[in-house]
Write an enzyme that holds these catalytic residues in place. Sequence first.
Site, PDB file in Angstrom:
ATOM      1  N   ALA A  80       0.861  -1.192   0.000  1.00 16.78           N
ATOM      2  CA  ALA A  80       0.000   0.000   0.000  1.00 16.78           C
ATOM      3  C   ALA A  80       0.889   1.231   0.000  1.00 16.78           C
ATOM      4  O   ALA A  80       1.617   1.470   0.969  1.00 16.78           O
ATOM      5  CB  ALA A  80      -0.916  -0.016   1.220  1.00 16.78           C
ATOM      6  N   HIS A  88       7.633  11.068  -1.583  1.00 13.75           N
ATOM      7  CA  HIS A  88       8.243  10.308  -2.673  1.00 13.75           C
ATOM      8  C   HIS A  88       7.344   9.177  -3.166  1.00 13.75           C
ATOM      9  O   HIS A  88       7.777   8.154  -3.657  1.00 13.75           O
ATOM     10  CB  HIS A  88       9.661   9.845  -2.327  1.00 13.75           C
ATOM     11  CG  HIS A  88       9.779   8.947  -1.134  1.00 13.75           C
ATOM     12  ND1 HIS A  88       9.490   9.319   0.150  1.00 13.75           N
ATOM     13  CD2 HIS A  88      10.213   7.661  -1.043  1.00 13.75           C
ATOM     14  CE1 HIS A  88       9.715   8.316   0.980  1.00 13.75           C
ATOM     15  NE2 HIS A  88      10.152   7.291   0.280  1.00 13.75           N
TER      16      HIS A  88
HETATM   17  N1  INI Z   1       6.417   2.160   1.348  1.00 14.67           N
HETATM   18  C1  INI Z   1       5.169   1.678   1.133  1.00 14.67           C
HETATM   19  O1  INI Z   1       4.993   0.480   0.874  1.00 14.67           O
HETATM   20  N2  INI Z   1       4.096   2.512   1.216  1.00 14.67           N
HETATM   21  C2  INI Z   1       4.232   3.838   1.503  1.00 14.67           C
HETATM   22  O2  INI Z   1       3.195   4.563   1.563  1.00 14.67           O
HETATM   23  C3  INI Z   1       5.536   4.336   1.754  1.00 14.67           C
HETATM   24  N3  INI Z   1       5.709   5.723   2.141  1.00 14.67           N
HETATM   25  O3  INI Z   1       4.731   6.362   2.495  1.00 14.67           O
HETATM   26  O4  INI Z   1       6.829   6.222   2.148  1.00 14.67           O
HETATM   27  C4  INI Z   1       6.631   3.466   1.657  1.00 14.67           C
HETATM   28  N4  INI Z   1       7.880   3.889   1.849  1.00 14.67           N
HETATM   29  C5  INI Z   1       8.980   3.008   2.123  1.00 14.67           C
HETATM   30  C6  INI Z   1       9.625   2.440   0.879  1.00 14.67           C
HETATM   31  O5  INI Z   1       8.824   1.410   0.328  1.00 14.67           O
HETATM   32  C7  INI Z   1      10.988   1.854   1.231  1.00 14.67           C
HETATM   33  O6  INI Z   1      10.802   0.850   2.209  1.00 14.67           O
HETATM   34  C8  INI Z   1      11.965   2.901   1.773  1.00 14.67           C
HETATM   35  O7  INI Z   1      12.078   3.987   0.862  1.00 14.67           O
HETATM   36  C9  INI Z   1      13.369   2.272   1.995  1.00 14.67           C
HETATM   37  O8  INI Z   1      13.899   1.745   0.774  1.00 14.67           O
END
Ligand code: INI
Length: 155
Positions: A80, A88
């Site tokens: 999600a 980002h």
């Molecule tokens: N990852 C998600 O699966 N959903 C999100 O909404 C989200 N947000 O909001 O930032 C998110 N960020 C983490 C990303 O998937 C990585 O785990 C992180 O950037 C480290 O690589």
Amino acid sequence: MQMIEGQYTNADGRYAIVVGRFNQFVVDSLVEGAVDALVRHGVDEDNITVVRVPGAYEIPLAAQAVAEKGDVDAIIALGAVIRGSTPHFDYVAGESASGLNKVQMDTGVPCTFGVLTVDTIEQAIERAGTKAGNKGAEAALVAIEMVSVLRQISE
Ligand code: INI
């Protein structure tokens, strides 16, 4: 004329669910929906592996490792990504989608896309087992269908 179309009766398939834990409240419902859909279509629980990774961005790499190992017929990607909670969003959602498509094209193992990409938490909840259905269950059914289609093509 020969017609190839997927069936939902190929209960011997082996499936991996690769899930990003981020927004866990929502993704747990997607996993539940996916497992329920698989089992109710005859898939043995022993043939379902759930792989949990931190977020949607990490799903493609784990999916690639699973696909390359060669012991599943399809991968169901669940997660999600919610715009409201991240500046980002586009990077996380876009890389998750394009990475998964690359995995399925490179390996030949279908990777269905049950990663929610929505603006608000309400929209995510709607798609995780409330008024807009359960996208985890939908992605699981597409996985079953793709296994069937690919088997028929290669017969
Ligand atoms: N990852 C998600 O699966 N959903 C999100 O909404 C989200 N947000 O909001 O930032 C998110 N960020 C983490 C990303 O998937 C990585 O785990 C992180 O950037 C480290 O690589």
